[in-house]
Scaffold this active site. Structure first.
Site, mmCIF file in Angstrom:
data_model
loop_
_atom_site.group_PDB
_atom_site.id
_atom_site.type_symbol
_atom_site.label_atom_id
_atom_site.label_comp_id
_atom_site.label_asym_id
_atom_site.label_seq_id
_atom_site.Cartn_x
_atom_site.Cartn_y
_atom_site.Cartn_z
ATOM 1 N N LYS A 61 0.545 5.162 9.027
ATOM 2 C CA LYS A 61 0.052 3.794 9.096
ATOM 3 C C LYS A 61 -1.642 4.012 8.981
ATOM 4 O O LYS A 61 -2.116 4.829 9.520
ATOM 5 C CB LYS A 61 0.267 2.935 10.375
ATOM 6 C CG LYS A 61 1.697 2.629 10.541
ATOM 7 C CD LYS A 61 1.843 1.861 11.791
ATOM 8 C CE LYS A 61 3.193 1.267 11.890
ATOM 9 N NZ LYS A 61 3.743 0.356 11.001
ATOM 10 N N ARG A 70 14.695 1.185 12.788
ATOM 11 C CA ARG A 70 16.079 0.805 12.317
ATOM 12 C C ARG A 70 17.016 2.049 12.456
ATOM 13 O O ARG A 70 18.177 1.889 12.483
ATOM 14 C CB ARG A 70 16.132 0.537 10.540
ATOM 15 C CG ARG A 70 15.750 1.348 9.777
ATOM 16 C CD ARG A 70 15.564 0.817 8.289
ATOM 17 N NE ARG A 70 14.223 -0.054 8.378
ATOM 18 C CZ ARG A 70 13.908 -0.551 7.204
ATOM 19 N NH1 ARG A 70 14.292 -0.726 6.054
ATOM 20 N NH2 ARG A 70 12.713 -1.255 7.330
#
Length: 468
Positions: free
Chosen positions: A240, A314
């Protein structure tokens, strides 16, 4: 909030300052009951009866407070929150009627995160009296659950890593007589290969684990609560930006919600067999970090190609949801700070809700409305599952277009929930929650926040409580 006297107490006729609630439509009629000096005091404070406006009015040797609300006859959770934030320390009661759901905002408005402050500024406690004695304990429990979510999310990652999340669950287990533990060490060989892969680059201090708590009688309906526990998310090798990492201490917000909801369930004694699962990791960067293009095994047996290491939540949820599915549950609810797409679609106030069953969605939407904790249903749209096709594995973990990110993520999770022993699809609800409030509102300070918690709690009470 739990270490001090309750901020809501039974009204036994104690001395208290009166709280008047007025809206714009009723202001003129109410002003006629005041004397000239009191009307002048309100005018000087520019009080018009607008929402969250407040004023202090002299009354002989004493005074009373006034708050503007949308409707004095139909209160919300937040209509007393501004008063609770700004009034002097003391004891108060409503001049007319009882606070009802507004008890919640009175309590949460006095929340403060002071763990790292040498001297925590405080205005002292503001106590609210009510004759609704039976409502006090549930209101305090809900406010304490919200405070727990805020505390866990606000705590920096160094002090709220996987081990600290495990300690929180263990402390809750001791409080309620539950059984808790964690699977750690060689998670690859213990049946949680994707939790292992995401967390293996972290230091030993933040080693990955699957935290589990079980409570309730064995033959009660089984309800599994699953929370994404990414203590910090660097993005992995798909790193990020600095701005993207700034709030990533909150990426365990799903775990915070699940833990707090488990506490509400046990505290109220719902007749269910509760299973709490928190896959806890740090998505770190090191020489052994998992890579884009890797293919991971999963507990369910499906192979997963890694399209993006920043779609890690996830992955760990998939292993935990597969485990939850093995228990033949009546219901699975998961919470996760899963996608930025949900925030783009719904903003910071609304948790995105995904369910397999319309009736479950209706119950959760109704719970959110009843508790002033609104959620918004988005679809698990079957054609979007095609976005996750892989050339070499059963599925990819991320898609390469900009469409429907929250629904695609929910479609990925749907692959791992499975069916009950009778072949029916498991009743499953997924909250893509922000767990953060970027702008303060009365009763809701900037920082960690519970979004979807009270909606889910009201639903569980309605379905599994004494009158459910």
């Amino acid at each position: 909030m739990t270490d001090r006297d309750p901020l809501i107490q039974p009204d036994r006729g104690q001395n208290a300052v009166a709280l008047h609630l007025v809206n714009k439509d009723g202001l003129d009629a109410w002003l006629k009951s005041l004397n000239a000096a009191q009307r002048a005091a309100l005018a000087a404070q520019k009080f018009t009866g607008g929402g969250y406006e407040t004023a202090i009015v002299p009354d002989g040797d004493s005074w009373f407070a006034v708050g503007g609300v949308a409707d004095p006859e139909s209160l919300s959770s937040w209509c007393l929150a501004k008063l609770a934030e700004i009034l002097p320390a003391g004891t108060y009661r409503m001049a007319r009627g009882q606070p009802g759901v507004a008890l919640h905002g009175w309590q949460t408005a006095q929340y403060g995160f002071t763990r790292y402050r040498a001297e925590a500024a405080t205005a002292g406690d503001r106590i609210l009296l009510t004759k609704e004695v039976k409502a006090i304990e549930p209101a305090i429990a809900e406010a304490d659950a919200v405070a727990l979510v805020r505390d866990l999310v606000n705590t920096p990652a160094e002090d709220m890593g996987p081990a600290a999340l495990e300690a929180e669950v263990e402390a809750m287990a001791r409080r309620f007589g539950a059984r808790a533990g964690a699977t750690k060490g060689d998670l690859l060989e213990q049946g949680f290969p994707m939790i292992h892969a995401v967390g293996r680059a972290a230091s030993r201090h933040h080693a990955p684990r699957l935290i589990e708590l079980n409570w309730g009688r064995e033959d009660a309906p089984r309800v599994a609560l699953v929370g994404k526990g990414v203590a910090f998310d660097s993005g992995g090798l798909d790193i990020k930006s600095a701005a993207g990492m700034k709030l990533m201490k909150k990426d365990m917000g799903g775990a915070a919600h699940a833990i707090a909801l488990a506490g509400l369930v046990m505290g109220a004694g719902l007749d269910i067999r509760l299973q709490l699962l928190v896959p806890a990791v740090e998505n770190a960067i090191a020489g052994n970090a998992f890579r884009p293009g890797d293919v991971l095994r999963s507990r369910k047996g499906l192979s997963v190609e890694i399209g993006n290491t920043d779609a890690e939540g996830r992955l760990i949820l998939a292993d935990a949801l597969a485990l939850a599915s093995e228990g033949d549950p009546a219901l699975i609810i998961d919470f996760a700070t899963l996608t930025g797409a949900a925030r783009v679609a719904l903003g910071p106030d609304l948790a995105a809700l995904f369910t397999r069953r319309d009736e479950t969605a209706a119950e959760l939407l109704a719970g959110g409305t009843a508790k002033d904790d609104p959620v918004w249903r988005l679809p698990i749209h079957a054609p979007y599952a095609d976005y996750l096709k892989s050339d070499i594995a059963d599925t990819n973990n991320a898609h390469d277009n900009a469409y429907a990110g929250a629904s695609v993520a929910a479609s990925f999770l749907d692959k791992f929930v499975g069916a009950n022993r009778d072949g029916t699809a498991i009743d499953w609800a997924h909250f893509d929650t922000f767990a953060w409030r970027p702008f303060a509102k009365p009763g809701r300070p900037k920082g960690g926040e519970a979004l979807g918690l009270r909606a889910a709690w009201h639903m569980l009470q309605a379905r599994y409580g004494p009158e459910g």
